[in-house]
Scaffold this motif. Structure first.
Motif, short mmCIF file in Angstrom:
data_model
loop_
_atom_site.label_atom_id
_atom_site.label_comp_id
_atom_site.label_asym_id
_atom_site.label_seq_id
_atom_site.Cartn_x
_atom_site.Cartn_y
_atom_site.Cartn_z
N CYS A 159 0.81 -1.22 0.00
CA CYS A 159 0.00 0.00 0.00
C CYS A 159 0.84 1.27 0.00
N HIS B 71 -4.64 0.88 -8.44
CA HIS B 71 -3.80 0.11 -7.51
C HIS B 71 -3.12 -1.02 -8.28
N CYS C 191 -6.62 0.40 2.45
CA CYS C 191 -5.39 -0.33 2.14
C CYS C 191 -4.35 0.08 3.19
#
Length: 640
Positions: free
Chosen positions: A103, A178, A223
């Motif tokens: 993350c 992501h 996250c």
């Protein structure tokens, strides 16, 4: 003193040669030298162009509002990379060797109408993002549903996707913000260093959330490595729209692999099914065997029987009663109409043949592997330029045989005619790409470099070749040519020039069309093509097929007392280029999903260049085969 100086000179050359030998042993091809990384070493990810199979127009990565580094640095690209539209730049992605990251927040972007529209357009056109780590391109592993444990690799990940929320019909655009990277490495047991052997990604679309105001230290609730909350799916995706906030994040995982550095490209280059290539080669070999049988029959049975019979004829009256190819001996070597143009086309074909043959040999030896980005294109351009020497030589030799005297005129035509045609088409296509603001447009500096290669190296070499070729004694005809041309009798319908030329192109095209499918797929669907072994075999089969079909049809033509074989021999095998272009059109409508008119024009423009080049290559092969054949048979006949 002079002797001492000579000895020093000799010693210097010996030392230079030894040094060259030593260096050649530790010489790696550009971009192919292995790099060892210790634990914690920084790994810098580079970004390449955005590509789409729907538009065929590449764009620079930073044309979209992605996270930027403090300063964007362009990588030095070779000529081939520039022509391919590659734009390799640095990125804010920074990994540490064998240290997993979770993350990591890259940046936060708030969209406006303009940037949202840019993202939506790229998502609609199915653009993919390409990245590079240690010279390896980024791939997305996709499991094949039809086979267990079978994975195919897609180059680059999609910018985003389109979809609908449950219960609504309105289509929305979602961005892949992501990225879950996997870096595979091969560890050296003795030194503890590692080499990178794989670079994969799984993209996700996630609407990141956080508490309070956004600042540099804000922790995401969607996250969070501390709470062991990772992104594993795209359940709540990130929508692309005006005033939407996008937070870009990434994970990095390191996996040890058994794959050695030397074979790290194998996964990229693995053919899904190489049986079809063997089928293609067997199919082509059957054509070759059939034609070889026909040529052998003509040579052995017909020719040798005819020649021995013809040589035993006692009187001129008997000779006049003879029919067939022997009757046109007084006209068969008469210069054709537009003989200058034929010389130019033959010279250009020789230049092409030389370029392709040497490129194939280099590729077979592994010099032009995909790890050497743009290497194939650069090699072909440079070889084309240097092969100008042979183009000038062969066109001048033929020109002198046709009793030509103005060798400088033929040299200029050979040096300019074919390249000028190609350059004109290329210039128009490039202007179209400029209009679309694509990175695929060749910059002015590169265009100037191409013109410099042409005028500075190719043209002088064509002149040198022509000068040498024209200085040589003219090629003597095996039989004398009559002063008055013989009348050609009326021909059967199947010996009509148009019909026999079109028939002649079918077999050479048939020998290559399966391999052609893979080449077109690699160019237009952005896949790697690295089966040069197969390609070389197919190229040899093409040579033999072109030569044999032209010889067979040339023999039938001469038997019908039609002696106008010069241009016909060139066009017979050259007509396979027409079938190539028709196949390219078929491929466009059946396999590609190109919707933009500009992209369609680009496709047909480039395929026109390829077909023209194929025409020149196959035509020259057919011409030289027929030239050898006619000289052979007429030199065996005694003429009183």
């Amino acid at each position: 003193m002079a002797g001492h100086r000579g000895a020093i000179k000799f010693h210097f050359w010996i030392s230079a040669f030894a040094l060259l030998l030593f260096h050649s042993h530790c010489f790696y091809l550009p971009g192919v030298a292995p790099q060892d990384f210790d634990k914690g070493d920084p790994l810098r990810v580079k970004v390449n162009k955005l590509t789409s199979t729907k538009t065929q127009l590449p764009y620079s990565y930073y044309t979209l509002p992605y996270c930027r580094p403090d300063r964007i640095v362009d990588n030095a690209e070779n000529l081939g990379e520039v022509l391919r539209g590659d734009r390799i730049e640095n990125s804010p992605y920074l990994f540490k060797m064998r240290e997993a990251q979770m993350c990591t927040v890259l940046c936060r972007v708030i969209l406006n109408k303009k940037t949202a529209k840019a993202y939506k357009n790229k998502i609609n056109d199915e653009y993919r993002v390409n990245m590079i780590l240690d010279n390896l391109p980024l791939v997305v592993p996709i499991r094949r549903p039809d086979q267990e444990n079978s994975v195919v690799y897609q180059h680059g990940f999609h910018v985003g996707l389109r979809g609908q929320y449950a219960g609504t019909k309105e289509e929305k655009h979602f961005i892949h913000n992501h990225l879950a990277f996997t870096v595979k490495y091969h560890k050296d047991v003795q030194t503890e260093t590692a080499r990178i052997v794989g670079f994969e990604v799984k993209p996700f679309s996630v609407k990141h959330e956080y508490e309070g105001e956004w600042n540099e230290k804000t922790r995401l609730t969607t996250c969070d490595p501390h709470a062991k909350r990772t992104v594993t799916n795209s359940e709540i995706p990130q929508e692309v729209d005006d005033k939407k906030e996008i937070i870009f994040t990434y994970d990095v995982e390191f996996q040890e692999s058994d794959v050695k550095w030397a074979s790290r490209w194998d996964t990229y280059l693995l053919m899904a099914d190489d049986q079809i290539h063997w089928f293609s080669i067997v199919n082509s070999l059957m054509i070759v065997l059939f034609l070889s049988g026909m040529v052998a029959m003509i040579m052995l049975r017909t020719l040798f029987r005819d020649i021995s019979k013809y040589n035993q004829l006692e009187t001129q009256e008997e000779a006049q009663e003879e029919t067939g190819w022997k009757l046109v001996h007084g006209d068969v070597f008469r210069a054709p109409i537009n003989s200058d143009l034929l010389c130019v086309y033959v010279g250009t074909g020789v230049q092409f043949f030389g370029m392709i043959l040497v490129t194939m040999i280099f590729a077979l030896l592994g010099f032009l592997s995909p790890s050497n980005r743009g290497g194939l294109m650069t090699a072909m351009l440079l070889l084309w330029v240097f092969m100008g020497l042979f183009a000038g030589y062969s066109s001048a030799r033929l020109y002198k045989m046709f009793k030509g005297t103005e060798w400088k005129k033929i040299t200029l035509k050979t040096a300019f005619m074919f390249p000028a045609t190609i350059f004109a088409i290329f210039f128009v296509l490039n202007a179209l790409i400029w209009g679309e603001k694509s990175s695929g447009a060749v910059p002015f500096g590169t265009m100037f470099a191409l013109v410099l290669l042409w005028f500075g190296i190719s043209v002088p070499l064509v002149f040198v070749g022509s000068y040498v070729g024209f200085r040589k004694p003219a090629i003597e005809d095996p039989v004398k040519t009559n002063k008055i041309p013989r009348q050609i009798p009326e021909q059967a319908w199947y010996m009509n020039p148009t019909f026999s030329i079109l028939i002649g192109g079918i077999l050479p095209f048939g020998a290559v069309f399966i391999e052609l499918f893979f080449i077109l797929t690699s160019i237009w669907l952005h896949q790697f093509y690295y089966i040069f072994g197969f390609l070389f075999i197919v190229f040899l089969i093409l040579l033999v097929t072109c030569a044999e079909i032209t010889i067979v049809l040339c023999y039938f033509q001469l038997c019908s007392e039609d002696y106008l074989w010069w241009w016909r021999s060139y066009l017979t095998s050259g007509s396979s280029a027409l079938y190539l272009f028709l196949y390219a059109a078929f491929y466009f409508f059946t396999k590609l999903e190109i919707t933009k008119p500009v992209s369609g024009v680009l496709y047909f423009g480039y395929m026109l260049i390829v077909s023209y080049a194929f025409f020149v290559l196959t035509g020259t092969i057919g011409f030289y085969a027929c030239f050898w054949f006619t000289r052979l048979i007429y030199s065996s006949v005694k003429i009183d």
